[in-house]
Design an enzyme around this catalytic site. Structure first.
Site, PDB file in Angstrom:
ATOM      1  N   CYS A   1      -8.005  10.064  10.808  1.00  0.00           N
ATOM      2  CA  CYS A   1      -7.255   8.963  10.182  1.00  0.00           C
ATOM      3  C   CYS A   1      -8.250   8.000   9.535  1.00  0.00           C
ATOM      4  O   CYS A   1      -9.039   7.373  10.232  1.00  0.00           O
ATOM      5  CB  CYS A   1      -6.414   8.257  11.243  1.00  0.00           C
ATOM      6  SG  CYS A   1      -5.814   6.625  10.787  1.00  0.00           S
TER       7      CYS A   1
ATOM      8  N   CYS B   1      -7.963   4.451  10.700  1.00  0.00           N
ATOM      9  CA  CYS B   1      -8.464   4.319  12.068  1.00  0.00           C
ATOM     10  C   CYS B   1      -9.989   4.216  12.067  1.00  0.00           C
ATOM     11  O   CYS B   1     -10.566   3.411  12.795  1.00  0.00           O
ATOM     12  CB  CYS B   1      -8.027   5.500  12.924  1.00  0.00           C
ATOM     13  SG  CYS B   1      -6.240   5.669  13.052  1.00  0.00           S
TER      14      CYS B   1
END
Length: 112
Positions: free
Chosen positions: A36, A39
């Site tokens: 991600c 992230c």
């Protein structure tokens, strides 16, 4: 300040997470997934938050323990969860946020 409190901890399941939440007054949990981009971008932000606030910062991949997805109603990542005295007191699930926004979230949500 000990080195442990200035770096995000990494836990792999709900038991480890519960242990950290119950043993610290203020805990910011960064729920992320591998691969991600947002992230990865927020990881240094939560590191900064660990250094400049009283919060213990924990990183957990809810994909490693699916019970966390349901328990905390995680619908997107990154999701930041704030716990005070073992209770969930705040949630930030707005995608990437900068250090200032996350520090305000941590310091503004906790009780006085």
């Amino acid at each position: 300040m000990s080195d442990e409190s200035t770096k995000p901890l990494r836990v792999s399941d709900a038991d480890e997470l519960d242990s950290v939440i119950t043993s610290h007054d203020l805990v910011l949990v960064d729920c992320y997934t591998n691969g991600c981009a947002l992230c990865q971008a927020i990881e240094p932000v939560v590191g900064n938050v660990a250094r400049v606030t009283d919060a213990t910062v924990v990183m957990v991949n809810p994909g490693d323990d699916i019970s966390l997805v349901e328990r905390y109603d995680i619908r997107s990542v990154p999701t930041l969860l704030l716990f005070e005295d073992g209770e969930l007191v705040g949630r930030m699930a707005d995608g990437f946020q900068g250090t200032e926004a996350v520090v305000q979230f941590v310091e503004g949500t906790k009780g006085e």
